[in-house]
Design an enzyme around this catalytic site. Structure first.
Site, PDB file in Angstrom:
ATOM      1  N   LYS A   1      -9.093   4.493  30.843  1.00 40.94           N
ATOM      2  CA  LYS A   1      -8.911   3.040  30.913  1.00 40.94           C
ATOM      3  C   LYS A   1      -7.568   2.703  31.574  1.00 40.94           C
ATOM      4  O   LYS A   1      -7.508   1.923  32.502  1.00 40.94           O
ATOM      5  CB  LYS A   1      -8.989   2.451  29.496  1.00 40.94           C
TER       6      LYS A   1
ATOM      7  N   GLU B   1      -2.798  13.566  29.049  1.00 38.74           N
ATOM      8  CA  GLU B   1      -3.769  14.668  28.995  1.00 38.74           C
ATOM      9  C   GLU B   1      -4.746  14.576  30.175  1.00 38.74           C
ATOM     10  O   GLU B   1      -5.029  15.564  30.852  1.00 38.74           O
ATOM     11  CB  GLU B   1      -4.577  14.618  27.685  1.00 38.74           C
TER      12      GLU B   1
ATOM     13  N   GLY C   1     -10.952   1.194  24.230  1.00 34.46           N
ATOM     14  CA  GLY C   1     -11.342   2.562  24.592  1.00 34.46           C
ATOM     15  C   GLY C   1     -12.473   3.096  23.721  1.00 34.46           C
ATOM     16  O   GLY C   1     -13.440   3.679  24.210  1.00 34.46           O
ATOM     17  N   ARG C   2     -12.378   2.863  22.404  1.00 33.10           N
ATOM     18  CA  ARG C   2     -13.388   3.426  21.497  1.00 33.10           C
ATOM     19  C   ARG C   2     -14.674   2.605  21.483  1.00 33.10           C
ATOM     20  O   ARG C   2     -15.601   2.931  20.746  1.00 33.10           O
ATOM     21  CB  ARG C   2     -12.802   3.560  20.087  1.00 33.10           C
TER      22      ARG C   2
ATOM     23  N   GLU D   1      -9.581   5.009  14.129  1.00 32.48           N
ATOM     24  CA  GLU D   1      -8.595   4.395  15.018  1.00 32.48           C
ATOM     25  C   GLU D   1      -8.625   2.869  14.852  1.00 32.48           C
ATOM     26  O   GLU D   1      -7.622   2.196  15.057  1.00 32.48           O
ATOM     27  CB  GLU D   1      -8.865   4.792  16.484  1.00 32.48           C
TER      28      GLU D   1
ATOM     29  N   HIS E   1     -25.061  24.023   3.509  1.00 29.99           N
ATOM     30  CA  HIS E   1     -24.659  25.400   3.198  1.00 29.99           C
ATOM     31  C   HIS E   1     -23.156  25.594   3.356  1.00 29.99           C
ATOM     32  O   HIS E   1     -22.686  26.725   3.502  1.00 29.99           O
ATOM     33  CB  HIS E   1     -25.441  26.374   4.083  1.00 29.99           C
TER      34      HIS E   1
ATOM     35  N   LYS F   1       2.881  10.286  21.178  1.00 30.06           N
ATOM     36  CA  LYS F   1       2.908  10.395  22.645  1.00 30.06           C
ATOM     37  C   LYS F   1       4.340  10.352  23.157  1.00 30.06           C
ATOM     38  O   LYS F   1       4.741  11.152  23.996  1.00 30.06           O
ATOM     39  CB  LYS F   1       2.159   9.204  23.270  1.00 30.06           C
TER      40      LYS F   1
HETATM   41  O1  F6P Z   1      -5.869   7.564  21.423  1.00 26.50           O
HETATM   42  C1  F6P Z   1      -5.361   6.404  21.993  1.00 26.50           C
HETATM   43  C2  F6P Z   1      -6.175   5.948  23.138  1.00 26.50           C
HETATM   44  O2  F6P Z   1      -5.534   4.843  23.687  1.00 26.50           O
HETATM   45  C3  F6P Z   1      -7.616   5.609  22.751  1.00 26.50           C
HETATM   46  O3  F6P Z   1      -7.757   4.371  22.174  1.00 26.50           O
HETATM   47  C4  F6P Z   1      -8.291   5.760  24.057  1.00 26.50           C
HETATM   48  O4  F6P Z   1      -9.675   5.840  23.889  1.00 26.50           O
HETATM   49  C5  F6P Z   1      -7.662   7.033  24.554  1.00 26.50           C
HETATM   50  O5  F6P Z   1      -6.307   6.932  24.144  1.00 26.50           O
HETATM   51  C6  F6P Z   1      -7.756   7.277  26.029  1.00 26.50           C
HETATM   52  O6  F6P Z   1      -7.128   6.274  26.761  1.00 26.50           O
HETATM   53  P1  F6P Z   1      -7.424   6.088  28.297  1.00 26.50           P
HETATM   54  O7  F6P Z   1      -8.859   5.784  28.473  1.00 26.50           O
HETATM   55  O8  F6P Z   1      -6.533   4.958  28.743  1.00 26.50           O
HETATM   56  O9  F6P Z   1      -7.063   7.370  29.015  1.00 26.50           O
END
Ligand code: F6P
Length: 547
Positions: free
Chosen positions: A208, A214, A270-271, A356, A387, A511
């Protein structure tokens, strides 16, 4: 300062506290006194038959919970969400994932602009692209057709498409492979690409913000891998990388042609985003038509949530039941136990959606909450869990409300022998719901001739609440219905708890600190203000790593 009364000071809250203080009934007694509850405590939404009869509730409990929902104006906030008001207070944003599945002719305005045409323009662009990849018309730099799609993203930009891909595998193009890379651990990208031909690989960079470290790190490494495999020609990137983002500037800076970008908007959290452009990998997998069926499924539950009366409003009921246990029975967690192998990533997806969203400890006015908010959500497919950890649910000391999710029909693709296993799978689901609710009394155990000293060990207290969700089949539409059900359940809980379910400041600190500590690991530089424990860990790490 707002005048919103603190939740725990509301008379509707104290009425529930009193009701809880008097609560004695066991589910065995509740059913004995009122067998009709098996029929009465069922709500049907679309294809979902939701049985909530095995809950520690009576009509009075439900009435009191609904009074709490009225007092906290859950439906008022719901309407504000659907209208596009900026209910995400701390980020000053609208919360409009429901617009992602609105029909073409709907009108939903953000700042005076109807967003529905943009939503459909992106869906159309995604559909055209997905068709080209699926048919082989879209080829890589060397003219070979794409065989593997690798989605690079994390959090909502990974969990949604990865879960939905897994869930809808029987609907996917089996001549294409799909992989999902999220972890900044280089092993993730390594394992995803080690056996791939770059000439046949398409990377979808899903972010987003397009600033998530990452994802950008993995995408940069993927580009290096691709160029190394294709003779270093920069222009190969255009045929092998597309982006899903709200940030065109950063996408261009990364080197992806904005033509190859699929847009979404800041009013999609995002979620809550896998039914936006973030679902491109899924759309390539299942095709645009199935993807739209899934959106229709979401919409069925959106419409239900918007219009069903409180007594039969499924997300409202499920949300309130969670509050009943979390706030009045001290339940700390909630298990989601699907009886479908295809839902193996479902609970992991819900963890982000729920935890979240509702892992908050100040209310919308910034005051510390004096009540429990979101639960720990956990679980894996049911029979495997039986199990492993079900022992603790049955005979441990904790109250763990659980959702049991199952389907009447196995997927078509299975051969007859494997289809025949389905009844055994579902027998397990029903048996668990029964055992959890009704247990086995000491008298029943004795009557089976069990030696007296073993009786306590083989007695099941029961009285463990479950919701059973039964649907005819796990289709794209049913998946959409299930996800929307949980989205709105989480919404209801956040509304009652008076917290902002749409921000996630809690992930920020880690972060920031990771960025600060990284140079100490790679360069050995001093990090000002590093606490002694972490400083010692960094030093030990550098020695072990032999830098
Ligand atoms: O974990 C925090 C967060 O902002 C989530 O809400 C989001 O889904 C994820 O990081 C990834 O963010 P982006 O889509 O901006 O890379």
């Amino acid at each position: 300062m707002s005048d919103t009364p603190l939740l725990t000071r509301r008379p509707e809250w104290t009425a529930l506290e009193d009701h809880r203080a008097q609560w004695r009934a066991h589910l065995r007694e509740l059913f004995a006194a009122d067998p009709g509850r098996a029929e009465r405590y069922v709500v049907t939404v679309g294809d979902l038959r939701i049985d909530y009869s095995k809950h520690l509730i009576t009509d009075e409990t439900l009435a009191l919970l609904q009074e709490l929902a009225t007092a906290t104006d859950v439906f008022g906030l719901r309407d504000a969400m659907f209208r596009g008001e900026r209910i995400n207070l701390t980020e000053d944003r609208a919360v409009l994932h429901t617009a992602l599945r609105a029909p073409r002719d709907a009108v939903i305005e953000v700042d005076g602009e109807n967003v529905v045409p943009q939503v459909h323009a992106v869906l159309d662009k995604m559909s055209a692209f997905a068709d080209r990849v699926r048919s082989g018309e879209w080829t890589g730099h060397t003219g070979k057709r794409i065989r593997t799609v690798v989605n690079i993203g994390i959090g909502g930009s990974d969990l949604g498409p990865a879960m939905a891909y897994e869930t809808l595998r029987p609907y996917t193009a089996r001549d294409l492979a799909f992989r999902f890379v999220s972890n900044v651990d280089g092993a993730d990208l390594h394992e995803a690409t080690r056996d791939l031909d770059p000439a046949e690989t398409l990377f979808i960079v899903a972010s987003k913000t397009f600033t998530t470290i990452e994802t950008i790190t993995n995408a940069t490494s993927a580009r290096t891998w691709l160029l190394a495999g294709l003779g270093g020609e920069e222009k190969a990137v255009a045929k092998h990388f597309v982006a899903l983002s709200t940030n065109a500037g950063k996408v261009t800076e990364f080197g992806i042609d904005p033509e190859n970008m699929f847009e979404f908007w800041d009013w999609v959290g995002g979620r809550y985003s896998y039914d936006s452009a973030i679902g491109l990998s899924l759309m390539i997998a299942i095709g645009p038509e199935r993807f739209r069926e899934m959106l229709d499924g979401f919409r069925i539950v959106d419409e239900h949530f918007k219009s069903a009366p409180a007594e039969s409003n499924a997300p409202l009921l499920l949300g309130l039941l969670g509050i009943w246990y979390g706030d009045f029975f001290d339940a700390q967690s909630h298990a989601v136990l699907p009886y479908s192998h295809y839902l193996s990533k479902f609970t992991a997806y819900l963890q982000q959606l729920d935890m979240e969203s509702n892992g908050k400890s100040v209310d919308r006015e910034g005051r510390p909450v004096e009540w429990q908010t979101g639960p720990v959500v956990w679980g894996t497919p049911g029979t495997n869990g039986q199990h492993a950890y079900y022992q603790l649910i049955h005979q441990g000391t904790k109250l763990i409300p659980a959702d049991l999710i199952g389907f009447a029909r196995p997927v078509d693709e299975l051969d007859d022998r494997l289809k025949a296993q389905h009844d055994l799978l579902m027998a397990n689901l029903f048996a668990q719901g029964q055992a959890l609710a009704f247990g086995r009394t000491a008298e029943e155990v004795r009557a089976e001739g069990v030696p007296e000293e073993q009786v306590p060990h083989r007695t099941f207290r029961g009285n463990h609440p479950t919701t059973t969700v039964l649907a005819p089949e796990l289709t794209p539409s049913v998946l959409g219905q299930l996800i929307a059900l949980y989205e709105h359940k989480v919404f209801v809980q956040g509304a009652v708890w008076n917290i902002d379910s749409f921000d996630q400041w809690g992930v920020e600190l880690g972060k920031v600190l990771a960025k600060r500590v990284e140079p100490a690991l790679t360069e050995g530089t001093e990090v000002p203000g590093l606490d002694p424990s972490t400083a010692a860990l960094v030093a030990a790490y550098r020695v072990l790593r032999k830098v």
